[in-house]
Design a protein around this motif. Structure first.
Motif, mmCIF file in Angstrom:
data_model
loop_
_atom_site.group_PDB
_atom_site.id
_atom_site.type_symbol
_atom_site.label_atom_id
_atom_site.label_comp_id
_atom_site.label_asym_id
_atom_site.label_seq_id
_atom_site.Cartn_x
_atom_site.Cartn_y
_atom_site.Cartn_z
ATOM 1 N N LEU A 1 4.967 0.864 -14.582
ATOM 2 C CA LEU A 1 6.006 0.409 -13.656
ATOM 3 C C LEU A 1 5.387 0.078 -12.304
ATOM 4 O O LEU A 1 4.683 0.908 -11.720
ATOM 5 N N ASP A 2 5.659 -1.132 -11.809
ATOM 6 C CA ASP A 2 5.331 -1.485 -10.426
ATOM 7 C C ASP A 2 6.590 -1.186 -9.617
ATOM 8 O O ASP A 2 7.573 -1.922 -9.658
ATOM 9 N N HIS A 3 6.544 -0.068 -8.900
ATOM 10 C CA HIS A 3 7.703 0.527 -8.231
ATOM 11 C C HIS A 3 7.803 -0.059 -6.819
ATOM 12 O O HIS A 3 6.852 0.029 -6.053
ATOM 13 N N CYS A 4 8.926 -0.707 -6.477
ATOM 14 C CA CYS A 4 9.081 -1.428 -5.210
ATOM 15 C C CYS A 4 8.034 -2.549 -5.163
ATOM 16 O O CYS A 4 7.161 -2.570 -4.282
ATOM 17 N N CYS A 5 8.160 -3.486 -6.083
ATOM 18 C CA CYS A 5 7.096 -4.460 -6.364
ATOM 19 C C CYS A 5 6.927 -5.532 -5.303
ATOM 20 O O CYS A 5 5.904 -6.227 -5.279
ATOM 21 N N GLY A 6 7.928 -5.717 -4.420
ATOM 22 C CA GLY A 6 7.810 -6.784 -3.429
ATOM 23 C C GLY A 6 7.601 -8.127 -4.103
ATOM 24 O O GLY A 6 8.261 -8.448 -5.101
ATOM 25 N N GLN A 7 6.659 -8.891 -3.574
ATOM 26 C CA GLN A 7 6.402 -10.231 -4.138
ATOM 27 C C GLN A 7 5.507 -10.193 -5.365
ATOM 28 O O GLN A 7 5.125 -11.223 -5.887
ATOM 29 N N GLY A 8 5.108 -9.001 -5.773
ATOM 30 C CA GLY A 8 4.357 -8.892 -7.031
ATOM 31 C C GLY A 8 2.847 -8.884 -6.879
ATOM 32 O O GLY A 8 2.128 -9.200 -7.826
ATOM 33 N N GLY A 9 2.366 -8.480 -5.712
ATOM 34 C CA GLY A 9 0.916 -8.466 -5.483
ATOM 35 C C GLY A 9 0.142 -7.561 -6.433
ATOM 36 O O GLY A 9 -1.052 -7.769 -6.659
ATOM 37 N N ASN A 10 0.820 -6.560 -7.002
ATOM 38 C CA ASN A 10 0.115 -5.661 -7.932
ATOM 39 C C ASN A 10 0.273 -6.087 -9.392
ATOM 40 O O ASN A 10 -0.300 -5.444 -10.281
ATOM 41 N N LEU A 11 1.072 -7.113 -9.652
ATOM 42 C CA LEU A 11 1.408 -7.402 -11.049
ATOM 43 C C LEU A 11 0.208 -7.877 -11.881
ATOM 44 O O LEU A 11 0.002 -7.396 -13.000
ATOM 45 N N ALA A 12 -0.577 -8.808 -11.335
ATOM 46 C CA ALA A 12 -1.695 -9.337 -12.133
ATOM 47 C C ALA A 12 -2.728 -8.244 -12.447
ATOM 48 O O ALA A 12 -3.123 -8.088 -13.613
ATOM 49 N N PRO A 13 -3.146 -7.439 -11.446
ATOM 50 C CA PRO A 13 -4.102 -6.387 -11.805
ATOM 51 C C PRO A 13 -3.516 -5.334 -12.739
ATOM 52 O O PRO A 13 -4.234 -4.796 -13.597
ATOM 53 N N LEU A 14 -2.215 -5.058 -12.637
ATOM 54 C CA LEU A 14 -1.612 -4.097 -13.579
ATOM 55 C C LEU A 14 -1.626 -4.682 -14.992
ATOM 56 O O LEU A 14 -1.961 -3.992 -15.961
ATOM 57 N N CYS A 15 -1.287 -5.972 -15.097
ATOM 58 C CA CYS A 15 -1.286 -6.611 -16.426
ATOM 59 C C CYS A 15 -2.695 -6.633 -17.008
ATOM 60 O O CYS A 15 -2.882 -6.414 -18.213
ATOM 61 N N ALA A 16 -3.692 -6.862 -16.158
ATOM 62 C CA ALA A 16 -5.079 -6.885 -16.655
ATOM 63 C C ALA A 16 -5.457 -5.505 -17.191
ATOM 64 O O ALA A 16 -6.161 -5.389 -18.202
ATOM 65 N N ALA A 17 -4.952 -4.453 -16.533
ATOM 66 C CA ALA A 17 -5.332 -3.088 -16.933
ATOM 67 C C ALA A 17 -4.718 -2.682 -18.269
ATOM 68 O O ALA A 17 -5.271 -1.808 -18.952
ATOM 69 N N ARG B 1 -9.227 -3.001 -7.244
ATOM 70 C CA ARG B 1 -10.084 -1.819 -7.246
ATOM 71 C C ARG B 1 -9.232 -0.541 -7.397
ATOM 72 O O ARG B 1 -9.549 0.341 -8.182
ATOM 73 N N ILE B 2 -8.130 -0.483 -6.663
ATOM 74 C CA ILE B 2 -7.268 0.714 -6.711
ATOM 75 C C ILE B 2 -6.699 0.877 -8.127
ATOM 76 O O ILE B 2 -6.702 1.962 -8.702
ATOM 77 N N ILE B 3 -6.238 -0.241 -8.704
ATOM 78 C CA ILE B 3 -5.596 -0.172 -10.022
ATOM 79 C C ILE B 3 -6.633 0.104 -11.118
ATOM 80 O O ILE B 3 -6.376 0.881 -12.045
ATOM 81 N N ALA B 4 -7.822 -0.467 -10.964
ATOM 82 C CA ALA B 4 -8.865 -0.229 -11.986
ATOM 83 C C ALA B 4 -9.247 1.247 -12.035
ATOM 84 O O ALA B 4 -9.688 1.742 -13.076
ATOM 85 N N ALA B 5 -9.056 1.955 -10.928
ATOM 86 C CA ALA B 5 -9.451 3.375 -10.889
ATOM 87 C C ALA B 5 -8.389 4.296 -11.501
ATOM 88 O O ALA B 5 -8.591 5.509 -11.567
ATOM 89 N N LEU B 6 -7.264 3.745 -11.954
ATOM 90 C CA LEU B 6 -6.172 4.615 -12.411
ATOM 91 C C LEU B 6 -6.331 5.092 -13.852
ATOM 92 O O LEU B 6 -5.586 5.962 -14.301
ATOM 93 N N GLY B 7 -7.243 4.474 -14.598
ATOM 94 C CA GLY B 7 -7.442 4.900 -15.985
ATOM 95 C C GLY B 7 -6.337 4.418 -16.916
ATOM 96 O O GLY B 7 -6.072 5.054 -17.937
#
Ligand SMILES: C[S@@+](CC[C@H](N)C(=O)[O-])C[C@H]1O[C@@H](n2cnc3c(N)ncnc32)[C@H](O)[C@@H]1O
Length: 213
Positions: free
Chosen positions: A45-61, A31-37
């Motif tokens: 860039l996924d900055h301080c990506c950790g285990q990559g929890g944001n990677l799939a939604p960023l790739c979808a966007a 939801r957060i990533i979909a709102a970024l436009g």
């Protein structure tokens, strides 16, 4: 799959959050990533990506032809994100790097997403933001989330418990990191546990892109 101690501790915290405030964190991230436009073809860039929890939604966007870069200074986290990207066939390049000295040229990214580390940077917060601004293209979107509890959540038993574990939940939202004169959306996400700051880097000549600091 063998997870590092760091990753296990982090996952345990997420399980506690999920049970206590009944949020499904992957859905919140989407939801957060979909709102970024972000748009198809963007490089983010996924900055301080950790285990990559944001990677799939960023790739979808940014699908079908965008690119995602990811960085973290922990070798265990770089390994975990690389493994996840490989397993899910995501168009991601992960590198080990320091948030205070990013290994990317100026104006590389259409968007930079940061979640979960900047509160710990102390004096380095401003340097981290200056680096994020440097690597973002003019007009690119920047999103920052970290611990920052709403007043309502801080009054709850769970809120008080979390604050006892981690006093950073009471830190004020670091709006001073937003460049002078730039309008930012500032709010709370994840059931009022985290702040969310979203703004666009000023176009060249339209604003002073240095931060208010
Ligand atoms: C709480 S985790 C958040 C991970 C991910 N962004 C997420 O939302 O799940 C914070 C991450 O920041 C990384 N980190 C902390 N300080 C850093 C620095 N100076 N440079 C790069 N990464 C850093 C840690 O290794 C850790 O993986």
């Amino acid at each position: 799959m063998c997870l590092s101690r760091e990753a296990l501790r982090y996952n345990f915290q997420f399980v506690i959050l999920t049970l206590a405030v009944r949020i499904w964190i992957p859905a919140e991230r989407r939801r957060i990533i979909a709102a970024l436009g972000l748009k198809p073809g963007d490089r983010v860039l996924d900055h301080c990506c950790g285990q990559g929890g944001n990677l799939a939604p960023l790739c979808a966007a940014i699908a079908p032809d965008g690119e995602v870069d990811a960085m973290d200074n922990s070798p265990a986290m770089v390994k975990a994100s690389t493994r996840l990207a490989k397993r899910r066939r995501l168009p991601v390049t992960v590198v080990k790097a320091d948030a205070l000295k990013l290994p990317y040229p100026d104006e590389t990214f259409d968007g930079v997403m940061h979640s979960g580390a900047i509160n710990q940077f102390g004096e380095g917060k401003q340097t981290a933001m200056d680096e994020i601004l440097r690597v973002t293209k003019p007009g690119g979107v920047i999103a920052i989330q970290d611990e920052g509890m709403s007043e309502e959540m801080a009054q709850t038993r769970f809120g008080k418990f979390l604050i006892k574990q981690n006093a950073m939940f009471l830190d004020p939202i670091p709006t001073e990191l937003v460049p002078k004169g730039v309008e930012a959306q500032v709010g709370r996400v994840m059931s009022g546990l985290f702040y969310n700051i979203v703004f666009r880097k000023p176009e060249v000549g339209s604003q002073d892109s240095s931060t208010a600091g």
